[in-house]
Design a protein around this motif. Structure first.
Motif, short mmCIF file in Angstrom:
data_model
loop_
_atom_site.label_atom_id
_atom_site.label_comp_id
_atom_site.label_asym_id
_atom_site.label_seq_id
_atom_site.Cartn_x
_atom_site.Cartn_y
_atom_site.Cartn_z
N ASN A 1 3.01 -12.77 0.06
CA ASN A 1 2.70 -11.57 0.86
C ASN A 1 3.34 -10.36 0.20
O ASN A 1 4.55 -10.14 0.30
N LEU A 2 2.51 -9.56 -0.45
CA LEU A 2 3.03 -8.40 -1.17
C LEU A 2 3.44 -7.26 -0.24
O LEU A 2 4.13 -6.33 -0.67
N ASP A 3 3.02 -7.32 1.02
CA ASP A 3 3.42 -6.27 1.95
C ASP A 3 4.78 -6.54 2.58
O ASP A 3 5.25 -5.75 3.40
N GLY B 1 -7.58 2.39 10.28
CA GLY B 1 -6.61 3.43 10.02
C GLY B 1 -5.35 2.98 9.33
O GLY B 1 -4.43 3.80 9.19
N SER B 2 -5.20 1.73 8.91
CA SER B 2 -3.97 1.26 8.29
C SER B 2 -3.95 1.47 6.79
O SER B 2 -3.03 1.05 6.12
N GLY B 3 -4.94 2.12 6.24
CA GLY B 3 -4.96 2.36 4.81
C GLY B 3 -6.10 1.67 4.10
O GLY B 3 -6.60 2.17 3.11
N GLY B 4 -6.49 0.50 4.59
CA GLY B 4 -7.65 -0.19 4.04
C GLY B 4 -7.47 -0.59 2.60
O GLY B 4 -6.41 -1.06 2.17
N SER B 5 -8.51 -0.37 1.81
CA SER B 5 -8.52 -0.83 0.42
C SER B 5 -7.52 -0.07 -0.45
O SER B 5 -7.02 -0.62 -1.43
N ILE B 6 -7.22 1.18 -0.11
CA ILE B 6 -6.26 1.94 -0.91
C ILE B 6 -4.87 1.31 -0.82
O ILE B 6 -4.18 1.11 -1.83
N GLU B 7 -4.46 0.99 0.38
CA GLU B 7 -3.16 0.35 0.56
C GLU B 7 -3.15 -1.04 -0.08
O GLU B 7 -2.15 -1.47 -0.64
N TYR B 8 -4.28 -1.72 0.00
CA TYR B 8 -4.38 -3.06 -0.58
C TYR B 8 -4.19 -3.01 -2.10
O TYR B 8 -3.51 -3.85 -2.69
N LYS B 9 -4.77 -2.00 -2.74
CA LYS B 9 -4.61 -1.86 -4.18
C LYS B 9 -3.18 -1.49 -4.56
O LYS B 9 -2.67 -1.90 -5.61
N GLU B 10 -2.52 -0.71 -3.73
CA GLU B 10 -1.14 -0.32 -4.03
C GLU B 10 -0.21 -1.53 -4.06
O GLU B 10 0.76 -1.57 -4.82
N TYR B 11 -0.49 -2.53 -3.25
CA TYR B 11 0.33 -3.74 -3.27
C TYR B 11 0.21 -4.46 -4.60
O TYR B 11 1.22 -4.95 -5.15
N PHE B 12 -0.97 -4.53 -5.15
CA PHE B 12 -1.15 -5.18 -6.45
C PHE B 12 -0.58 -4.33 -7.59
O PHE B 12 -0.14 -4.87 -8.61
N ASP B 13 -0.59 -3.02 -7.41
CA ASP B 13 0.06 -2.17 -8.41
C ASP B 13 1.57 -2.42 -8.43
O ASP B 13 2.20 -2.43 -9.50
#
Length: 775
Positions: free
Chosen positions: A475-477, A520-532
């Motif tokens: 879990n990257l979050d 409203g939780s960020g969606g795909s943008i937040e998801y990509k930031e975790y992999f970054d």
């Protein structure tokens, strides 16, 4: 082989060249005044410059006349069998291109030699069939190399034929049944079948790129795995030729159950407990093991089709069928002939509390059939075979179908299935994963494994490059996850470079919740930031990125599937994570490989592979098959399992048979009368899945599957190892019937602060262990 350089002829100095002929003096005038004369005169046609082609007198050669010569060449020399259609094609070809000199001048023998050698190069199997396209392609290629009844440039022809299978994308059905030559084994200068005849080890040593074991590692996506269907009539596997679809016809749903049932049924027929003995016994067989070993050896079980229960009220039978919930809400059992209501009020599981039983599983039930007084044993409302039979079947004992070892399925003898293919049967010729069959390349691949995988010393247990590191629920979050990863990767980065593990497997869910479906939780943008953030962590360990393969398996909360499932169960198999989220990680690998030394010999660059769920790892062809599957299966089994009211007495031995009982499973230590709860739960989960031979033994309403891709869910034959990542079950490493099953759990140990947990699998010893570290 390059041709020797020939010196050019000496040219005269330009001063001695004759002057160019003026355009008006050209003996060949222009075709039209509007077009200029050619710059160079057109040379007259010289017949001597054209290579002559020898002429022959074609004849009509009967196949019976060619049969003795073909038998000596194909059968005696190359161990091949010719069909009548293939002999007819060869006779026609020899008569047309060899003519009257086919026997006296030995022309036919050379042609048959080249055809047999080309067939071996293609690894077409032991039967040369003229109905397929393989023989026609060989003869068509050979026709272009015939001159005057003789074969010219035979070596170039052999090279060409040796590459046909590796470059072709379409595979013939007979090739799949008899074993395919893997693409990774293709060699441009091979003249013999790499899978069947020889694999020259000295030649392999010359290729430095093959010295790395990771060169023989292949990640097989579920959507790229060969789609095999068991053929009941021919008793072998056929490849499905129709194009798969995500929205197939309704009949494909029925085919899913039919294929599962046929696989288990043919597996049971090869079991000793279901084989009829040479002398009979008057005792009625039952699932209960008899106290006398003599009675156990001579009794055999017999499966009764459900349709054959009609008119046999009060008799005992054993059924093999699928547990389902009928439209009326009662429990029923189905097979290929019909359906009947099932009463398990007094049933006892065998062995006691050793496996789960849920609707969607194929089980064995021993009991009595009772007709309904109103239906008098007729098919209720259907009037034909295949409907619901009136009455009910009262089950006394219920158990899963006995599991079968991988060596028995493939027909391999020796210790741990590492010997040669025996003559007792099995599917050793079948290429289940598209990497080569056991009969074709198995023994050669084991020799390569012993050569290239470093064997750790006794005082360095666990060291060496033959290791696979498995991390579950990354879990990257969670902030602690990256800290645990740094500690884990730092342990292996501190080891010598030659001891770097071969593969790191990261299994999802990579986020705790399906954030792509929460708006409203960020969606795909937040998801990509975790992999970054994961890419930034991996970049701190360039030595691992340069020398290992990182495999990423998604979970139900990962994209894109979670965007419409909202974290609920998704259809299996599911595709990997899209590339748009993982681009930063791929750049991290590219940067690490660019910094590596260019003069490294025998080593390959590290890479990141984003695969499906489930997926398979193949190492050294069919030698190692490792299933990767991410699913919280234990919780779903507890929610949907059948609860039995009756219990077995402790002093009663309820083992089905020696084959059905768990074998090679860690036993309790001396003095312990009961197993620990964690080990018992692990054994129960492993036995349930491997006995079913299916990764999703649930109803399609509980765990949906893609009908045309269910072949990737089959666990048959048993793999050498399986990673079953289940966060609702304790971490374990258990061996059952020769298959080593591992559950890494969550990389951040739940309920324990600052503890990282993972599984380290030793490829050579085929055993894993759960490791922990503080961070």
């Amino acid at each position: 082989m390059s041709r020797p350089h020939q010196p050019e002829k000496p040219r005269a100095a330009p001063i001695f060249n004759p002057p160019p002929t003026p355009a008006h003096q050209n003996p060949i005038p222009s075709s039209s005044p509007a077009f200029a004369t050619p710059a160079h005169p057109i040379r007259p046609f010289n017949a001597a410059s054209v290579p002559t082609r020898g002429s022959i007198l074609p004849i009509l050669l009967p196949p019976a006349t060619l049969r003795p010569l073909a038998f000596r060449t194909f059968t005696k020399k190359y161990s091949l069998t010719l069909t009548s259609s293939a002999l007819q094609d060869l006779a026609t070809f020899v008569g047309r291109h060899c003519g009257t000199g086919w026997r006296e001048e030995g022309l036919a023998e050379r042609v048959l030699e080249e055809v047999a050698r080309s067939w071996k190069n293609r690894n077409g199997g032991v039967i040369v069939d003229g109905d397929g396209d393989s023989l026609k392609e060989i003869l068509k290629s050979l026709e272009g190399s015939m001159n005057g009844g003789r074969i010219v440039a035979s070596r170039e022809l052999s090279r060409k034929n040796s590459l046909v299978l590796g470059s072709s994308q379409e595979v013939d059905v007979s090739h799949t049944r008899l074993g395919l030559r893997p693409q990774v084994l293709g060699r441009e200068d091979s003249e013999s079948s790499l899978g069947v005849s020889t694999l020259d080890m000295e030649d392999e040593e010359e290729d430095e790129s093959l010295r790395s074991p990771r060169k023989w590692l292949k990640v097989i996506d579920a959507f790229e795995q060969p789609r095999l269907v068991y053929n009941v009539g021919k008793k072998h596997f056929d490849i499905e030729t129709s194009k798969p679809s995500l929205l197939p016809q309704q009949s494909h749903k029925t085919q899913v159950f039919r294929n599962r049932y046929n696989l288990i049924y043919q597996r049971l027929l090869r079991n000793e407990s279901f084989q009829t003995p040479t002398f009979g016994t008057s005792k009625v067989p039952s699932l209960i093991r008899q106290s006398s070993s003599f009675m156990t050896t001579q009794q055999s079980y017999k499966i009764t089709p459900i349709a054959n229960l009609l008119g046999r009220s009060g008799s005992n039978h054993m059924l093999l069928g699928l547990l389902t919930i009928s439209p009326s809400g009662t429990l029923a059992i189905n097979d290929l002939t019909g359906s009947i209501a099932l009463d398990l009020t007094h049933a006892k599981p065998i062995p006691e509390d050793s496996a789960w039983f849920t609707p969607g599983m194929i089980v064995l039930v021993d009991g009595t059939y009772e007709e309904d007084d109103n239906s008098t044993g007729t098919l209720g409302g259907t009037g034909g075979v295949g409907g619901t039979i009136g009455g009910k079947f009262i089950g006394f004992f219920i158990g899963g179908p006995p599991c079968e070892r991988r060596a028995v399925t493939l027909g391999v003898g020796g210790t741990n299935g590492e010997g040669d293919v025996t003559a007792g049967g099995g599917f050793g010729w079948v290429d289940f994963l598209g990497v080569g069959s056991e009969r074709a390349v198995g023994s050669k691949m084991r020799k390569l494994e012993q050569r290239w995988i470093k064997h750790p010393a006794r005082d360095e247990e666990g060291a060496g490059n033959g290791r696979i590191i498995v991390l579950g629920e990354v879990n990257l979050d969670q902030p602690h996850t990256l800290q645990a990863l740094k500690k884990l990767l730092g342990i292996y980065a501190s080891e010598p470079e030659e001891d770097t593990p071969m593969t790191f497997v990261f299994m999802g869910n990579f986020v705790q919740h399906a954030i792509m479906a929460r708006g409203g939780s960020g969606g795909s943008i937040e998801y990509k930031e975790y992999f970054d953030a994961l890419a930034s962590t991996l970049s701190d360990y360039p030595t691992l990125l340069q020398a290992a393969t990182f495999v990423f398996v998604p979970g139900d909360n990962d994209g894109w599937t979670s965007s419409f499932s909202a974290g609920a169960v998704t259809p299996l198999p599911r595709k990997g994570i899209p590339e748009m989220f993982t681009s930063r990680i791929k750049r991290a690998f590219a940067a690490a490989n660019a910094e590596a030394e260019k003069e490294r010999r025998g080593k390959t660059d590290g890479e990141a592979v984003w695969t499906s769920n489930p997926a398979r790892l193949s190492l050294f062809g069919p030698t190692h098959e490792i299933v990767l599957f991410r699913d919280n299966m234990s919780g779903r089994l507890r929610r949907s399992a059948i609860k039995f009211s009756s219990k077995l007495e402790k002093d009663e031995d309820m083992g089905m048979s020696p084959v059905a009982e768990p074998s090679n499973v860690p036993e309790p230590t001396p003095g312990d009368e009961t197993l620990s709860s964690d080990l018992h739960a692990a054994r129960k989960l492993v036995k349930t899945i491997l006995d079913q031979g299916y990764l999703s033994p649930f109803g399609m309403a509980i765990r949906p599957v893609l009908w045309d891709y269910t072949c990737s869910l089959q666990v048959y034959p048993l793999p050498t190892a399986m990673v079953l990542c289940d966060t609702e079950a304790p971490a374990f490493c258990v061996t059952y019937e020769g298959c080593h099953v591992m559950n890494p759990g969550s990389v951040v140990a739940p309920g324990r602060r600052g503890v990282a947990k993972w599984v380290e699998y030793n490829i050579r010893h085929k055993v894993g262990k759960v490791r922990e570290a503080l961070f």
